[in-house]
Design a protein around this motif. Structure first.
Motif, PDB file in Angstrom:
ATOM      1  N   LEU A 120       0.831  -1.202   0.000  1.00 15.38           N
ATOM      2  CA  LEU A 120       0.000   0.000   0.000  1.00 15.38           C
ATOM      3  C   LEU A 120       0.864   1.250   0.000  1.00 15.38           C
ATOM      4  O   LEU A 120       1.968   1.271   0.555  1.00 15.38           O
ATOM      5  N   GLU A 121       0.352   2.313  -0.609  1.00 14.93           N
ATOM      6  CA  GLU A 121       1.060   3.587  -0.691  1.00 14.93           C
ATOM      7  C   GLU A 121       0.311   4.653   0.102  1.00 14.93           C
ATOM      8  O   GLU A 121      -0.834   4.466   0.528  1.00 14.93           O
ATOM      9  N   GLU A 122       0.983   5.749   0.281  1.00 12.00           N
ATOM     10  CA  GLU A 122       0.389   6.854   1.050  1.00 12.00           C
ATOM     11  C   GLU A 122      -0.837   7.396   0.338  1.00 12.00           C
ATOM     12  O   GLU A 122      -0.831   7.627  -0.873  1.00 12.00           O
ATOM     13  N   GLY A 123      -1.932   7.575   1.105  1.00 11.83           N
ATOM     14  CA  GLY A 123      -3.190   8.074   0.550  1.00 11.83           C
ATOM     15  C   GLY A 123      -4.128   7.001   0.064  1.00 11.83           C
ATOM     16  O   GLY A 123      -5.261   7.306  -0.354  1.00 11.83           O
ATOM     17  N   ASP A 124      -3.710   5.723   0.070  1.00 15.94           N
ATOM     18  CA  ASP A 124      -4.590   4.632  -0.359  1.00 15.94           C
ATOM     19  C   ASP A 124      -5.648   4.357   0.686  1.00 15.94           C
ATOM     20  O   ASP A 124      -5.518   4.703   1.866  1.00 15.94           O
ATOM     21  N   MET A 125      -6.748   3.720   0.239  1.00 14.34           N
ATOM     22  CA  MET A 125      -7.824   3.266   1.120  1.00 14.34           C
ATOM     23  C   MET A 125      -7.903   1.750   1.061  1.00 14.34           C
ATOM     24  O   MET A 125      -7.859   1.170  -0.027  1.00 14.34           O
ATOM     25  N   LEU A 126      -8.028   1.143   2.227  1.00 16.55           N
ATOM     26  CA  LEU A 126      -8.158  -0.301   2.337  1.00 16.55           C
ATOM     27  C   LEU A 126      -9.510  -0.612   2.937  1.00 16.55           C
ATOM     28  O   LEU A 126      -9.849  -0.145   4.034  1.00 16.55           O
TER      29      LEU A 126
END
Length: 596
Positions: free
Chosen positions: A491-497
């Motif tokens: 996952l990268e910065e700003g992603d939503m899980l």
């Protein structure tokens, strides 16, 4: 000395160095001959080496045989046994010097008075000699010899001259006393009743006994007709070589015919088995049957999968135990074809058998009957092809970038403005109960109340499986399973899980600055335990988006192998089975429509 070096003293012929070999005139082709076991002692005496014996590895070259090789009448080496510089008179036949003759002490005459004084016996008569160690007359006993007798030295054997038999002697020997002379001196009646000489009778009996096919005894053109004749022997050798060549030609023809018969038999056997054998040819006309047996939507996709793996399947080594995958063979490193016998099934049918096992979870004995092979062959194919397919198809489980996700972003996720990177959930697969208590505690699931394996599945907003974890014991929680995997690193910065309520992993995502989207929890205060209107809307929105991961897991569970219970001896294949199933699910039609 070994099989490639001549064992004769003074002979340096070596099979490995033919350029320095010495070949005598009577030898047509230089060869090295071994000794038969019953002749070890004789050859040891002939070769005459000190403190050495002939063994099964002792070889003698053709130079030392009278006919250039062992012959029925002369099987042992007799020439140049002391090297090639020996005297021509001896011709190298003597292996050691002849024994020395025993020398007797010179006899001295003793007068009668001396003998009477020494032995107290009667005087020796005149004309006879006496010896202090011999009795009267030259032989006898004496007190100095302790009464022991001494015999005279042996006489040298004299060869008898050859006996020439004339007709008159034959008639004289044919009387009643002729039986004392043996059968060889008897007359031999000829075909007409006439009496023949023994040599002529022997020739006649030989000619009647031998046939044209095996007449290797003498050269009929030679006049001597003796076994020791070199001309006759060379003619016999030539006849034997000719017969050997003829037999070799016959054997070669029979070998070719045998190979053709074996090929024809194999083709007929294959034709008989193909009538009843289940194969891809019987179902390729129907996409519905392909979907039922393999999980792939059509035969075209089945052919595409086969084309992807067939380049490496040709040199694949079949699994035969834990030690069969330690080292790669040379043909695998060079990407050559698999050596040895051909496969019983074609590679297409082996792929079909493997997919049928995963899709329908058929018993191995059932698959053996369907494909007309043994159950052990079915087991070997399954244990080989499942890890192979997982290795070849794992690139179909792909973690896309943000730009690739936004190119296909369904409308049900528009609320989150294209930032949803993955939707995750867990599923459990039943297994057999281990007998060991520690292992049983590790795999026992409180949620399913049985022994299970737990797997984390992640999909993209478009519905393709982008992440599949290794199976772990069913006792692990959802949070522990996320910690065991590398999902957070992707996952990268700003992603939503997006996940279910059980994934309380906010603290794990803080460092990566990833936002977790889960339904709101119910209130536990006494004032009210109902959701507000905003919480109801959020729960509905999350549920409408998160339901697609349940649908993807449902597609995985269409493979009956994942229904379980999984045998304990196949748990090591579960990771590969999950990869293959996920890759096939990604080849199926789109799961989440773009507009709903």
């Amino acid at each position: 000395m070994g099989r490639h070096i001549c064992a004769v003293c003074g002979c340096n012929n070596d099979r490995n160095h033919p350029e320095r070999n010495v070949v005598k005139e009577h030898v047509k082709q230089l060869k090295f001959h071994l000794c038969q076991k019953r002749h070890y002692a004789l050859w040891t005496r002939l070769l005459g080496w000190k403190d050495w014996k002939v063994s099964r590895t002792t070889a003698v070259c053709s130079n030392h045989f009278a006919y250039g090789e062992p012959f029925p009448t002369d099987r042992h080496p007799t020439l140049y046994l002391r090297g090639y510089d020996t005297d021509s008179a001896t011709d190298g036949k003597t292996c050691r010097p002849p024994p020395k003759k025993r020398q007797e002490a010179p006899l001295r005459k003793i007068t009668p008075t001396q003998q009477q004084s020494n032995s107290g016996t009667d005087p020796v008569p005149d004309g006879e000699t006496s010896h202090p160690h011999l009795g009267p007359g030259g032989y006898g006993t004496d007190s100095a010899n302790n009464g022991k007798t001494r015999r005279p030295p042996p006489k040298e054997r004299q060869e008898a001259p050859p006996l020439k038999i004339t007709p008159s002697k034959q008639q004289s020997n044919s009387g009643p006393d002729s039986a004392l002379h043996g059968e060889t001196s008897r007359p031999h009646p000829g075909p007409g009743g006439d009496v023949m000489e023994p040599m002529a009778a022997a020739r006649e009996s030989r000619d009647q006994f031998s046939v044209d096919e095996h007449d290797y005894t003498f050269d009929q053109s030679c006049e001597c007709q003796l076994p020791t004749c070199t001309c006759c022997a060379m003619a016999a050798v030539a006849a034997l070589q000719q017969r050997v060549w003829e037999l070799g030609t016959i054997i070669a023809g029979d070998a070719v015919e045998l190979a053709e018969l074996r090929t024809s038999n194999a083709q007929m056997k294959e034709a008989c088995n193909s009538v009843n054998r289940f194969s891809i040819l019987q179902i390729k006309h129907s996409d519905q049957l392909i979907k039922m047996y393999t999980g792939l939507p059509s035969f075209a996709l089945f052919q595409w999968v086969f084309d992807e793996v067939k380049s490496h399947a040709g040199n694949m080594r079949y699994y035969r135990g834990p030690n069969s995958t330690i080292n790669e063979n040379q043909y695998q490193l060079l990407n050559h074809g698999k050596p040895g016998p051909d496969r019983i099934l074609s590679m297409e049918n082996e792929l079909l058998l493997t997919l049928m096992k995963i899709r329908l979870n058929l018993n191995q004995q059932d698959l053996a009957v369907r494909f007309c092979i043994s159950q052990s062959t079915v087991s070997r194919i399954i244990n080989t092809w499942i890890p192979f397919l997982a290795h070849e198809l794992k690139h179909l489980i792909y973690w896309p970038t943000k730009e690739q996700i936004r190119k296909y972003y369904p409308s049900c996720f528009k609320t989150y403005h294209g930032d949803v990177r993955c939707i995750i959930d867990c599923t459990e697969i039943k297994i057999h109960r281990p007998s060991l208590a520690v292992s049983n505690n590790h795999v026992y699931s409180q949620y399913k109340s049985t022994c299970t394996l737990k797997v984390l599945v992640g999909i993209t907003p478009g519905g393709t499986i982008s992440f599949i974890s290794k199976p772990v014991g069913g006792s692990a929680s959802d949070k522990q399973l996320v910690q065991m995997t590398n999902l957070i690193d992707l996952l990268e910065e700003g992603d939503m899980l997006m996940a279910d309520r059980g994934f309380n992993i906010q603290e794990l995502l803080l460092q990566s600055q990833v936002r977790l989207i889960i339904p709101p929890f119910a209130r536990t205060t006494s004032s009210t335990n109902q959701f507000t209107e905003g919480e109801n809307v959020k729960t509905k929105t999350v549920a409408n988006s998160r339901i697609h991961v349940e649908r993807a897991i449902g597609r995985l569970k269409e493979f009956m192998f994942l229904h379980g219970p999984i045998p304990l001896n196949m748990i090591d294949l579960m990771e590969a089975v999950l990869v293959v199933c996920s890759a096939i699910v990604n080849l199926q039609p789109v799961l989440v429509p773009l507009h709903s």
